[in-house]
Design a protein around this motif. Structure first.
Motif, PDB file in Angstrom:
ATOM      1  N   SER A   1       3.855  29.579   0.277  1.00  0.00           N
ATOM      2  CA  SER A   1       3.537  29.740  -1.273  1.00  0.00           C
ATOM      3  C   SER A   1       2.600  31.025  -1.598  1.00  0.00           C
ATOM      4  N   ASN A   2       1.877  31.619  -0.536  1.00  0.00           N
ATOM      5  CA  ASN A   2       0.882  32.602  -0.569  1.00  0.00           C
ATOM      6  C   ASN A   2       1.911  34.210  -0.791  1.00  0.00           C
ATOM      7  N   ILE A   3       1.175  35.068  -1.139  1.00  0.00           N
ATOM      8  CA  ILE A   3       1.731  36.424  -1.147  1.00  0.00           C
ATOM      9  C   ILE A   3       0.379  37.130  -0.579  1.00  0.00           C
ATOM     10  N   TYR A   4       0.513  38.026   0.714  1.00  0.00           N
ATOM     11  CA  TYR A   4      -0.410  38.506   1.102  1.00  0.00           C
ATOM     12  C   TYR A   4       0.019  40.116   1.112  1.00  0.00           C
ATOM     13  N   VAL A   5      -1.349  41.142   0.814  1.00  0.00           N
ATOM     14  CA  VAL A   5      -1.291  42.222   0.438  1.00  0.00           C
ATOM     15  C   VAL A   5      -1.910  42.970   1.586  1.00  0.00           C
ATOM     16  N   TRP A   6      -1.377  43.813   2.379  1.00  0.00           N
ATOM     17  CA  TRP A   6      -1.841  44.511   3.334  1.00  0.00           C
ATOM     18  C   TRP A   6      -2.120  45.964   3.141  1.00  0.00           C
ATOM     19  N   GLY A   7      -3.282  46.416   3.360  1.00  0.00           N
ATOM     20  CA  GLY A   7      -3.499  47.707   2.998  1.00  0.00           C
ATOM     21  C   GLY A   7      -4.806  48.242   3.948  1.00  0.00           C
ATOM     22  N   PHE A   8      -5.066  49.513   3.894  1.00  0.00           N
ATOM     23  CA  PHE A   8      -6.221  50.101   4.783  1.00  0.00           C
ATOM     24  C   PHE A   8      -7.512  49.608   4.424  1.00  0.00           C
ATOM     25  N   ASP A   9      -8.189  49.373   5.490  1.00  0.00           N
ATOM     26  CA  ASP A   9      -9.569  48.786   5.469  1.00  0.00           C
ATOM     27  C   ASP A   9     -10.333  49.990   5.214  1.00  0.00           C
ATOM     28  N   MET A  10     -10.667  50.556   3.819  1.00  0.00           N
ATOM     29  CA  MET A  10     -11.381  51.794   3.485  1.00  0.00           C
ATOM     30  C   MET A  10     -12.969  51.909   4.087  1.00  0.00           C
ATOM     31  N   ALA A  11     -13.516  50.525   4.407  1.00  0.00           N
ATOM     32  CA  ALA A  11     -14.681  50.578   4.828  1.00  0.00           C
ATOM     33  C   ALA A  11     -14.649  51.231   6.345  1.00  0.00           C
ATOM     34  N   ALA A  12     -13.604  50.731   7.129  1.00  0.00           N
ATOM     35  CA  ALA A  12     -13.598  51.039   8.466  1.00  0.00           C
ATOM     36  C   ALA A  12     -13.166  52.610   8.489  1.00  0.00           C
ATOM     37  N   VAL A  13     -12.242  53.136   7.692  1.00  0.00           N
ATOM     38  CA  VAL A  13     -11.762  54.481   7.621  1.00  0.00           C
ATOM     39  C   VAL A  13     -13.000  55.394   7.399  1.00  0.00           C
ATOM     40  N   ASN A  14     -13.656  54.782   6.486  1.00  0.00           N
ATOM     41  CA  ASN A  14     -14.879  55.776   5.970  1.00  0.00           C
ATOM     42  C   ASN A  14     -15.788  55.920   7.137  1.00  0.00           C
ATOM     43  N   ILE A  15     -16.212  54.808   7.988  1.00  0.00           N
ATOM     44  CA  ILE A  15     -17.096  54.764   9.109  1.00  0.00           C
ATOM     45  C   ILE A  15     -16.463  55.913   9.996  1.00  0.00           C
ATOM     46  N   LEU A  16     -15.121  55.716  10.243  1.00  0.00           N
ATOM     47  CA  LEU A  16     -14.669  56.839  11.304  1.00  0.00           C
ATOM     48  C   LEU A  16     -14.654  58.251  10.818  1.00  0.00           C
ATOM     49  N   ASN A  17     -14.474  58.553   9.518  1.00  0.00           N
ATOM     50  CA  ASN A  17     -14.631  59.892   8.945  1.00  0.00           C
ATOM     51  C   ASN A  17     -16.221  60.366   9.086  1.00  0.00           C
TER      52      ASN A  17
ATOM     53  N   ARG B   1      -1.789  56.370   9.797  1.00  0.00           N
ATOM     54  CA  ARG B   1      -1.479  55.829  11.105  1.00  0.00           C
ATOM     55  C   ARG B   1      -1.653  54.189  10.787  1.00  0.00           C
ATOM     56  N   VAL B   2      -1.125  53.525  11.501  1.00  0.00           N
ATOM     57  CA  VAL B   2      -1.208  52.121  11.441  1.00  0.00           C
ATOM     58  C   VAL B   2      -2.475  51.164  11.397  1.00  0.00           C
ATOM     59  N   ALA B   3      -3.334  52.078  12.413  1.00  0.00           N
ATOM     60  CA  ALA B   3      -4.475  51.409  13.128  1.00  0.00           C
ATOM     61  C   ALA B   3      -5.503  51.473  11.579  1.00  0.00           C
ATOM     62  N   GLY B   4      -6.418  50.595  11.434  1.00  0.00           N
ATOM     63  CA  GLY B   4      -6.873  50.283  10.206  1.00  0.00           C
ATOM     64  C   GLY B   4      -6.255  49.505   8.969  1.00  0.00           C
ATOM     65  N   PHE B   5      -4.820  49.233   9.253  1.00  0.00           N
ATOM     66  CA  PHE B   5      -4.071  48.381   8.457  1.00  0.00           C
ATOM     67  C   PHE B   5      -4.452  46.841   8.450  1.00  0.00           C
ATOM     68  N   THR B   6      -4.748  46.188   7.479  1.00  0.00           N
ATOM     69  CA  THR B   6      -5.234  44.963   7.525  1.00  0.00           C
ATOM     70  C   THR B   6      -5.208  44.252   6.331  1.00  0.00           C
ATOM     71  N   CYS B   7      -4.991  42.954   6.427  1.00  0.00           N
ATOM     72  CA  CYS B   7      -4.725  42.092   5.006  1.00  0.00           C
ATOM     73  C   CYS B   7      -6.120  42.236   3.981  1.00  0.00           C
ATOM     74  N   THR B   8      -5.992  42.404   2.878  1.00  0.00           N
ATOM     75  CA  THR B   8      -7.088  42.694   1.965  1.00  0.00           C
ATOM     76  C   THR B   8      -7.217  41.603   1.037  1.00  0.00           C
ATOM     77  N   ASN B   9      -5.957  41.028   0.713  1.00  0.00           N
ATOM     78  CA  ASN B   9      -5.814  40.206  -0.448  1.00  0.00           C
ATOM     79  C   ASN B   9      -4.851  39.127  -0.421  1.00  0.00           C
ATOM     80  N   ALA B  10      -4.883  37.971  -0.836  1.00  0.00           N
ATOM     81  CA  ALA B  10      -4.033  37.081  -0.995  1.00  0.00           C
ATOM     82  C   ALA B  10      -3.652  36.563  -2.113  1.00  0.00           C
ATOM     83  N   PHE B  11      -2.665  36.649  -2.994  1.00  0.00           N
ATOM     84  CA  PHE B  11      -2.246  36.129  -4.122  1.00  0.00           C
ATOM     85  C   PHE B  11      -1.870  34.678  -4.090  1.00  0.00           C
TER      86      PHE B  11
END
Length: 382
Positions: free
Chosen positions: A75-91, A138-148
């Motif tokens: 019954s849950n809905i999962y939203v997968w997106g880029f972990d911007m905190a990790a991406v910013n650290i890499l940059n 890239r797929v790296a850094g793609f993580t579950c950010t929210n659950a509806f």
């Protein structure tokens, strides 16, 4: 003596189980942790809770955000997106922390090859210039950010409403076994509202006031030109409603009546301004845009397990059990048949950039097919 021997065996087995549990616990506590994990902000959902045994029933990708939305059997809905905190650290990695030889090689997966070579040569990254191969690609850094959370049972259908001429944001509609339709605001990543039958309030009628149909909601499709959406149900009907963020304005426009079985698929054909539906009664039906009449009934000689409209020419692509059949959207001739799967086809998509169909099946395979081009010539003549 036999009784005492059995007790000894039981005691020995119990001690062995305790040792195994203690070893497993020690090994889990010593798992390696990412070197930047301590700097990350806590996510809005517990990642351990996402690793569930329940299967995902439906998914949709929203490139404008970008994010991947998946509905689950729990019954849950999962939203997968880029972990911007990790991406910013890499940059923003400071090369002075360590020498070029000690640069973490694992970060090179998320950095472009050209950027990595530039760093190894000069010892610095051009952070003031836009990256040529961003981690976002890239797929790296793609993580579950929210659950509806809001449905009461399995989620079986997701629909993206992206109509800039009508709305200033993207909405997501979800439906499932609980017969309810929930509207999600993808800009704020939160629940916007729940559909209710006109004339009722959340305090009147209980959950029944939120039922959008009498059966399970199986599929949904959106018509941008008419700003209407259709959803098929296990009750053998297809419902067409006007879409609006204000649920009281989501009036019922028409009900498609004609199928003799469960209607599992519906799609909007923008080339012919028609609704296309597929059912377990071995038929595909084409309906007028207003839903008042059925233009054509196609006997496909098998259960319809998948259906979509070709994005290049409007052809009707149907998964008939383990075979893919393609029909011309104007004279409804069978123009292509693809065989290869050995079990029911679960879904078909059209990769427009490569002019290919991609199908997935219960036989645990994904197959790629050349898309039909005959209908394109017919469309030009038309």
């Amino acid at each position: 003596a036999e009784y005492m021997g059995d007790e000894a065996k039981i005691a020995t087995k119990s001690d062995t189980d305790k040792e195994k549990r203690s070893v497993t616990k020690r090994s889990i506590s010593k798992r390696p942790v990412s070197s930047y994990a301590y700097r990350r902000q806590s996510l809005k959902v517990d990642i351990d809770a996402v690793n569930i045994n329940e299967s995902l029933s439906v998914s949709v990708y929203i490139p404008e955000i970008p994010c991947l939305v998946a509905g689950s059997q729990n019954s849950n809905i999962y939203v997968w997106g880029f972990d911007m905190a990790a991406v910013n650290i890499l940059n923003q990695l400071d090369p002075l922390v360590g020498s070029r030889e000690k640069f973490p090689r694992k970060f090179s997966v998320m950095l472009g090859s050209s950027e990595m070579n530039e760093f190894l040569d000069s010892g610095s990254l051009a952070l003031n210039q836009p990256p040529r191969d961003s981690p976002m690609h890239r797929v790296a850094g793609f993580t579950c950010t929210n659950a509806f959370i809001g449905h009461y049972s399995a989620v079986t259908s997701l629909l993206v409403v992206n109509n800039p001429s009508e709305f200033d944001r993207i909405y997501l509609l979800s439906g499932g076994w609980d017969k309810r339709i929930i509207i999600w605001d993808m800009a704020e990543l939160c629940r916007h509202d729940v559909f209710r039958n006109p004339g009722t309030s959340p305090l009147e009628g209980g959950v029944a006031s939120e039922w959008a149909c009498d059966g399970v909601i199986l599929c949904m499709s959106y018509s941008p030109s008419r700003n209407e959406f259709a959803y098929s149900s296990s009750d053998g009907l297809v419902y067409i409603r006007s879409f609006s963020p204000a649920v009281e304005e989501m009036q019922l426009v028409a009900t498609l009546i004609g199928h003799d079985g469960e209607v599992g698929h519906v799609d909007w054909n923008s080339f012919t301004d028609t609704w296309v539906t597929g059912s377990e009664d071995n038929t595909v039906r084409v309906w007028t845009a207003d839903g008042l009449s059925c233009l054509m009934e196609l006997g496909v000689r098998g259960r319809v397990t998948a259906l979509m409209v070709d994005r290049a020419n409007g052809s009707i692509v149907v998964g008939v059990e383990h075979v893919i059949k393609v029909y011309d959207c104007y004279n409804y001739r069978l123009i292509q048949v693809n065989r290869g799967h050995i079990d029911d086809i679960k879904d078909i998509i059209h990769v427009l950039e490569r002019n290919q169909y991609v199908s997935c099946s219960a036989d645990k395979t994904i197959r790629t097919w050349n898309a039909c081009t005959i209908a394109t010539e017919h469309l030009q003549k038309h």
